[in-house]
Motif scaffolding. Structure first.
Motif, PDB file in Angstrom:
ATOM      1  N   THR A 186       0.837  -1.283  -0.003  1.00 26.74           N
ATOM      2  CA  THR A 186       0.031  -0.101   0.030  1.00 26.74           C
ATOM      3  C   THR A 186       0.962   1.203  -0.199  1.00 26.74           C
ATOM      4  O   THR A 186       1.913   1.438   0.799  1.00 26.74           O
ATOM      5  CB  THR A 186      -0.881   0.004   1.363  1.00 26.74           C
ATOM      6  OG1 THR A 186      -1.686  -1.113   1.209  1.00 26.74           O
ATOM      7  CG2 THR A 186      -1.745   1.089   1.120  1.00 26.74           C
ATOM      8  N   VAL A 221      -8.548   4.512   2.257  1.00 25.18           N
ATOM      9  CA  VAL A 221      -8.629   2.888   2.179  1.00 25.18           C
ATOM     10  C   VAL A 221      -9.549   2.543   0.955  1.00 25.18           C
ATOM     11  O   VAL A 221      -8.959   1.628   0.128  1.00 25.18           O
ATOM     12  CB  VAL A 221      -9.422   2.492   3.501  1.00 25.18           C
ATOM     13  CG1 VAL A 221      -9.902   1.208   3.509  1.00 25.18           C
ATOM     14  CG2 VAL A 221      -8.505   2.507   4.836  1.00 25.18           C
ATOM     15  N   LEU A 233      -9.355   4.063  -1.894  1.00 24.44           N
ATOM     16  CA  LEU A 233      -8.344   4.271  -2.915  1.00 24.44           C
ATOM     17  C   LEU A 233      -7.070   3.322  -2.729  1.00 24.44           C
ATOM     18  O   LEU A 233      -6.278   3.481  -3.633  1.00 24.44           O
ATOM     19  CB  LEU A 233      -7.896   5.717  -3.002  1.00 24.44           C
ATOM     20  CG  LEU A 233      -8.699   6.792  -3.281  1.00 24.44           C
ATOM     21  CD1 LEU A 233      -8.252   8.232  -2.859  1.00 24.44           C
ATOM     22  CD2 LEU A 233      -9.429   6.836  -4.508  1.00 24.44           C
ATOM     23  N   GLY A 234      -6.956   2.361  -1.789  1.00 20.68           N
ATOM     24  CA  GLY A 234      -6.042   1.770  -1.610  1.00 20.68           C
ATOM     25  C   GLY A 234      -4.604   2.434  -1.155  1.00 20.68           C
ATOM     26  O   GLY A 234      -3.804   1.999  -1.505  1.00 20.68           O
ATOM     27  N   LEU A 235      -5.062   3.386  -0.485  1.00 16.79           N
ATOM     28  CA  LEU A 235      -3.572   4.427   0.008  1.00 16.79           C
ATOM     29  C   LEU A 235      -3.764   4.298   1.659  1.00 16.79           C
ATOM     30  O   LEU A 235      -4.856   4.268   2.465  1.00 16.79           O
ATOM     31  CB  LEU A 235      -3.793   5.850  -0.330  1.00 16.79           C
ATOM     32  CG  LEU A 235      -3.940   6.186  -1.852  1.00 16.79           C
ATOM     33  CD1 LEU A 235      -4.412   7.246  -1.966  1.00 16.79           C
ATOM     34  CD2 LEU A 235      -2.521   5.788  -2.276  1.00 16.79           C
ATOM     35  N   SER A 279      -3.735  10.131  -5.860  1.00 19.52           N
ATOM     36  CA  SER A 279      -3.956   8.680  -6.269  1.00 19.52           C
ATOM     37  C   SER A 279      -3.676   8.628  -7.800  1.00 19.52           C
ATOM     38  O   SER A 279      -3.049   7.701  -8.132  1.00 19.52           O
ATOM     39  CB  SER A 279      -5.399   8.322  -5.762  1.00 19.52           C
ATOM     40  OG  SER A 279      -5.438   6.766  -6.202  1.00 19.52           O
ATOM     41  N   SER A 316      -0.492   6.305  -9.692  1.00 26.09           N
ATOM     42  CA  SER A 316      -1.101   4.923 -10.143  1.00 26.09           C
ATOM     43  C   SER A 316      -0.693   4.995 -11.589  1.00 26.09           C
ATOM     44  O   SER A 316      -0.586   5.872 -12.332  1.00 26.09           O
ATOM     45  CB  SER A 316      -2.508   4.844 -10.188  1.00 26.09           C
ATOM     46  OG  SER A 316      -2.944   5.034  -8.679  1.00 26.09           O
TER      47      SER A 316
END
Length: 152
Positions: free
Chosen positions: A2, A41, A43-45, A141, A145
């Motif tokens: 992460t 969370v 956003l996967g961060l 984000s 990415s």
């Protein structure tokens, strides 16, 4: 693994909810932190959320971010308009930076119209209140990415 984003907050933001709510809103910094971490969370961060009233502490955190984070979201508050040290640290971080302000600083006092952070920021979110932090997280984000992983 992460990706971690440092969300840094400058002087007097610990007074949110009490200080001029007609300008800054009723949300406390703790309220904003809770929403930003939950948004991260999604956003996967991972969000490392911090606040200091001290310029040197903020500079130390920016330097720490160089090794521990993939990007920086910062509301430098009053240091926006005064801190060459913060400008230099952010520039040296070699990380994408998003500048955030709760109010529209350009609709306020003249001294708030100049930012030492804006020239090195990849994006600026101004005037959206507490939601500006989430918008900044969305932007950073996308910046970190790979294009194939971005949503349309």
């Amino acid at each position: 693994m992460t990706a971690t984003i440092f969300v840094l907050n400058g002087p007097n933001l610990n007074m949110l909810g009490l200080r001029e709510p007609h300008i800054y809103g009723a949300d406390t910094l703790a309220d904003i932190e809770q929403r930003v971490k939950a948004h991260g969370v999604g956003l996967g961060l991972a969000v490392d959320f911090r606040q200091s009233n001290h310029e040197g502490v903020l500079v130390d955190w920016v330097q720490e971010a160089r090794d521990r984070a993939r990007g920086i979201v910062i509301n430098p508050a009053a240091y926006t308009h005064t801190s060459v040290a913060l400008h230099d640290a952010l520039k040296a971080s070699d990380l994408p930076v998003i500048e955030v302000h709760l109010s529209n600083v350009h609709a306020r006092e003249e001294f708030r119209h100049r930012s030492f952070v804006s020239p090195i920021a990849r994006g600026i979110v101004i005037g959206f209140g507490a939601q500006g932090y989430e918008l900044a997280l969305d932007g950073i984000s996308r910046m970190i990415s790979p294009p194939s992983a971005q949503r349309p």
